[in-house]
Design a protein around this motif. Structure first.
Motif, PDB file in Angstrom:
ATOM      1  N   GLN A 147      46.102 -12.243   7.944  1.00 16.74           N
ATOM      2  CA  GLN A 147      44.866 -11.696   8.505  1.00 16.74           C
ATOM      3  C   GLN A 147      44.384 -10.471   7.752  1.00 16.74           C
ATOM      4  O   GLN A 147      43.191 -10.200   7.709  1.00 16.74           O
ATOM      5  CB  GLN A 147      45.084 -11.324   9.988  1.00 16.74           C
ATOM      6  CG  GLN A 147      45.429 -12.516  10.861  1.00 16.74           C
ATOM      7  CD  GLN A 147      44.367 -13.601  10.816  1.00 16.74           C
ATOM      8  OE1 GLN A 147      43.193 -13.320  10.921  1.00 16.74           O
ATOM      9  NE2 GLN A 147      44.789 -14.841  10.624  1.00 16.74           N
ATOM     10  N   GLN A 148      45.318  -9.730   7.169  1.00 16.93           N
ATOM     11  CA  GLN A 148      44.939  -8.518   6.468  1.00 16.93           C
ATOM     12  C   GLN A 148      45.583  -8.492   5.097  1.00 16.93           C
ATOM     13  O   GLN A 148      46.745  -8.880   4.932  1.00 16.93           O
ATOM     14  CB  GLN A 148      45.406  -7.282   7.237  1.00 16.93           C
ATOM     15  CG  GLN A 148      44.575  -6.986   8.469  1.00 16.93           C
ATOM     16  CD  GLN A 148      44.903  -5.600   9.009  1.00 16.93           C
ATOM     17  OE1 GLN A 148      46.060  -5.311   9.299  1.00 16.93           O
ATOM     18  NE2 GLN A 148      43.899  -4.750   9.113  1.00 16.93           N
ATOM     19  N   CYS A 149      44.842  -8.020   4.121  1.00 14.54           N
ATOM     20  CA  CYS A 149      45.353  -7.917   2.752  1.00 14.54           C
ATOM     21  C   CYS A 149      44.663  -6.737   2.087  1.00 14.54           C
ATOM     22  O   CYS A 149      43.438  -6.708   1.979  1.00 14.54           O
ATOM     23  CB  CYS A 149      45.052  -9.211   2.005  1.00 14.54           C
ATOM     24  SG  CYS A 149      45.669  -9.180   0.323  1.00 14.54           S
TER      25      CYS A 149
ATOM     26  N   LEU B 175      48.430  -6.688  -4.315  1.00  9.64           N
ATOM     27  CA  LEU B 175      48.033  -7.086  -2.964  1.00  9.64           C
ATOM     28  C   LEU B 175      49.136  -6.692  -1.999  1.00  9.64           C
ATOM     29  O   LEU B 175      50.306  -6.994  -2.232  1.00  9.64           O
ATOM     30  CB  LEU B 175      47.847  -8.602  -2.889  1.00  9.64           C
ATOM     31  CG  LEU B 175      46.811  -9.217  -3.818  1.00  9.64           C
ATOM     32  CD1 LEU B 175      46.819 -10.740  -3.666  1.00  9.64           C
ATOM     33  CD2 LEU B 175      45.445  -8.662  -3.511  1.00  9.64           C
ATOM     34  N   GLN B 176      48.751  -6.023  -0.939  1.00  9.47           N
ATOM     35  CA  GLN B 176      49.724  -5.644   0.085  1.00  9.47           C
ATOM     36  C   GLN B 176      49.356  -6.363   1.379  1.00  9.47           C
ATOM     37  O   GLN B 176      48.314  -6.081   1.978  1.00  9.47           O
ATOM     38  CB  GLN B 176      49.700  -4.129   0.298  1.00  9.47           C
ATOM     39  CG  GLN B 176      50.769  -3.630   1.247  1.00  9.47           C
ATOM     40  CD  GLN B 176      52.162  -3.703   0.642  1.00  9.47           C
ATOM     41  OE1 GLN B 176      52.392  -3.213  -0.445  1.00  9.47           O
ATOM     42  NE2 GLN B 176      53.093  -4.341   1.344  1.00  9.47           N
ATOM     43  N   LEU B 177      50.196  -7.310   1.759  1.00 12.43           N
ATOM     44  CA  LEU B 177      49.943  -8.045   3.000  1.00 12.43           C
ATOM     45  C   LEU B 177      50.514  -7.265   4.174  1.00 12.43           C
ATOM     46  O   LEU B 177      51.561  -6.610   4.046  1.00 12.43           O
ATOM     47  CB  LEU B 177      50.594  -9.436   2.956  1.00 12.43           C
ATOM     48  CG  LEU B 177      50.090 -10.359   1.848  1.00 12.43           C
ATOM     49  CD1 LEU B 177      50.763 -11.720   1.956  1.00 12.43           C
ATOM     50  CD2 LEU B 177      48.582 -10.507   1.902  1.00 12.43           C
ATOM     51  N   ALA B 178      49.828  -7.327   5.314  1.00 12.42           N
ATOM     52  CA  ALA B 178      50.295  -6.643   6.520  1.00 12.42           C
ATOM     53  C   ALA B 178      51.682  -7.160   6.896  1.00 12.42           C
ATOM     54  O   ALA B 178      51.917  -8.371   6.971  1.00 12.42           O
ATOM     55  CB  ALA B 178      49.302  -6.882   7.660  1.00 12.42           C
ATOM     56  N   GLY B 179      52.625  -6.236   7.087  1.00  9.70           N
ATOM     57  CA  GLY B 179      53.967  -6.612   7.517  1.00  9.70           C
ATOM     58  C   GLY B 179      54.903  -6.997   6.394  1.00  9.70           C
ATOM     59  O   GLY B 179      56.084  -7.268   6.643  1.00  9.70           O
ATOM     60  N   GLU B 180      54.418  -7.023   5.152  1.00 10.31           N
ATOM     61  CA  GLU B 180      55.277  -7.362   4.017  1.00 10.31           C
ATOM     62  C   GLU B 180      55.694  -6.081   3.310  1.00 10.31           C
ATOM     63  O   GLU B 180      54.876  -5.179   3.099  1.00 10.31           O
ATOM     64  CB  GLU B 180      54.538  -8.267   3.017  1.00 10.31           C
ATOM     65  CG  GLU B 180      54.229  -9.651   3.536  1.00 10.31           C
ATOM     66  CD  GLU B 180      55.447 -10.563   3.527  1.00 10.31           C
ATOM     67  OE1 GLU B 180      56.390 -10.289   2.753  1.00 10.31           O
ATOM     68  OE2 GLU B 180      55.456 -11.529   4.312  1.00 10.31           O
ATOM     69  N   GLU B 181      56.967  -6.021   2.918  1.00  8.88           N
ATOM     70  CA  GLU B 181      57.461  -4.804   2.287  1.00  8.88           C
ATOM     71  C   GLU B 181      56.951  -4.668   0.854  1.00  8.88           C
ATOM     72  O   GLU B 181      56.534  -3.595   0.421  1.00  8.88           O
ATOM     73  CB  GLU B 181      58.995  -4.835   2.295  1.00  8.88           C
ATOM     74  CG  GLU B 181      59.638  -3.584   1.715  1.00  8.88           C
ATOM     75  CD  GLU B 181      61.166  -3.665   1.748  1.00  8.88           C
ATOM     76  OE1 GLU B 181      61.806  -2.742   1.267  1.00  8.88           O
ATOM     77  OE2 GLU B 181      61.689  -4.701   2.249  1.00  8.88           O
ATOM     78  N   HIS B 182      56.985  -5.774   0.111  1.00  9.33           N
ATOM     79  CA  HIS B 182      56.687  -5.707  -1.316  1.00  9.33           C
ATOM     80  C   HIS B 182      55.241  -6.120  -1.595  1.00  9.33           C
ATOM     81  O   HIS B 182      54.717  -7.046  -0.968  1.00  9.33           O
ATOM     82  CB  HIS B 182      57.635  -6.613  -2.102  1.00  9.33           C
ATOM     83  CG  HIS B 182      59.075  -6.188  -1.972  1.00  9.33           C
ATOM     84  ND1 HIS B 182      59.536  -5.013  -2.505  1.00  9.33           N
ATOM     85  CD2 HIS B 182      60.120  -6.765  -1.336  1.00  9.33           C
ATOM     86  CE1 HIS B 182      60.828  -4.897  -2.219  1.00  9.33           C
ATOM     87  NE2 HIS B 182      61.210  -5.942  -1.502  1.00  9.33           N
ATOM     88  N   ALA B 183      54.625  -5.456  -2.563  1.00  5.94           N
ATOM     89  CA  ALA B 183      53.287  -5.837  -3.009  1.00  5.94           C
ATOM     90  C   ALA B 183      53.399  -7.008  -3.977  1.00  5.94           C
ATOM     91  O   ALA B 183      54.417  -7.201  -4.651  1.00  5.94           O
ATOM     92  CB  ALA B 183      52.608  -4.651  -3.681  1.00  5.94           C
ATOM     93  N   LEU B 184      52.354  -7.794  -4.050  1.00  8.32           N
ATOM     94  CA  LEU B 184      52.251  -8.897  -4.998  1.00  8.32           C
ATOM     95  C   LEU B 184      51.280  -8.493  -6.097  1.00  8.32           C
ATOM     96  O   LEU B 184      50.194  -7.989  -5.813  1.00  8.32           O
ATOM     97  CB  LEU B 184      51.710 -10.152  -4.301  1.00  8.32           C
ATOM     98  CG  LEU B 184      52.547 -10.708  -3.150  1.00  8.32           C
ATOM     99  CD1 LEU B 184      51.745 -11.741  -2.361  1.00  8.32           C
ATOM    100  CD2 LEU B 184      53.816 -11.335  -3.708  1.00  8.32           C
ATOM    101  N   LYS B 185      51.670  -8.728  -7.346  1.00  7.07           N
ATOM    102  CA  LYS B 185      50.759  -8.424  -8.449  1.00  7.07           C
ATOM    103  C   LYS B 185      49.834  -9.620  -8.680  1.00  7.07           C
ATOM    104  O   LYS B 185      50.251 -10.765  -8.552  1.00  7.07           O
ATOM    105  CB  LYS B 185      51.551  -8.116  -9.717  1.00  7.07           C
ATOM    106  CG  LYS B 185      52.446  -6.889  -9.576  1.00  7.07           C
ATOM    107  CD  LYS B 185      53.240  -6.618 -10.824  1.00  7.07           C
ATOM    108  CE  LYS B 185      52.379  -6.055 -11.922  1.00  7.07           C
ATOM    109  NZ  LYS B 185      51.811  -4.731 -11.585  1.00  7.07           N
ATOM    110  N   PHE B 186      48.604  -9.324  -9.044  1.00  7.09           N
ATOM    111  CA  PHE B 186      47.660 -10.416  -9.298  1.00  7.09           C
ATOM    112  C   PHE B 186      46.757 -10.081 -10.477  1.00  7.09           C
ATOM    113  O   PHE B 186      46.603  -8.916 -10.866  1.00  7.09           O
ATOM    114  CB  PHE B 186      46.794 -10.692  -8.059  1.00  7.09           C
ATOM    115  CG  PHE B 186      45.705  -9.679  -7.837  1.00  7.09           C
ATOM    116  CD1 PHE B 186      45.986  -8.456  -7.238  1.00  7.09           C
ATOM    117  CD2 PHE B 186      44.409  -9.933  -8.250  1.00  7.09           C
ATOM    118  CE1 PHE B 186      44.982  -7.511  -7.058  1.00  7.09           C
ATOM    119  CE2 PHE B 186      43.397  -8.989  -8.072  1.00  7.09           C
ATOM    120  CZ  PHE B 186      43.691  -7.771  -7.464  1.00  7.09           C
TER     121      PHE B 186
END
Lengths: 90, 90
Positions: free
Chosen positions: B25-27, B53-64
């Motif tokens: 729902q959030q990014c 990208l930082q997803l709500a509730g996820e510890e690690h960011a994703l690179k894009f």
């Protein structure tokens, strides 16, 4: 035109001069992904590539992303109209 | 048209359906680099973006990495003609 790590370079002679001035002699490209799409009525194509670069004598590979915008020539070939290159730092 | 992690989607309705179907729902987008170049005589523009990208509730960011090809409209604005998105896995 080429944008290489944020540096803007225009014209084929300047681009060749930049690429041949890079401080290594060998670089192996390992392509991970290639995506392409037609870019409009003029018959162009956008290409997006990601992968790893392995420099001779370096232990670790560098991740990169690069996009090309290819435009058709009257001879039925393509030329690189736009080229943007970035390393993906961890 | 959109190429999202290799999946090809054409048409604004299909693209909106894809983006709204993503399983979060959030990014939060943190942009690291933006490069752009004019894309030819039609007045278009290619834009190349990288970041996290930082997803709500996820510890690690994703690179894009993502590229857009923007084309002018008769009203003096731009529309997204091409959009290619890739996550950069470590």
């Amino acid at each position: 035109m080429l944008t290489f790590e944020g540096q803007k370079i225009q014209g084929s002679q300047n681009i060749v001069a930049k690429l041949t001035s890079l401080p290594f002699q060998q670089c192996k490209h390992n392509i991970t992904t290639v995506d392409c799409q037609p870019s409009g009525p003029a018959g162009g194509m956008v290409v997006f590539v990601s992968g790893n670069l392995q420099l001779a004598g370096e232990e670790h590979a560098l991740k990169f992303s690069q996009m090309f915008h290819l435009m058709p020539t009257p001879q039925g070939s393509f030329y690189v109209s736009n080229d943007i290159f970035r390393l993906n730092y961890a």
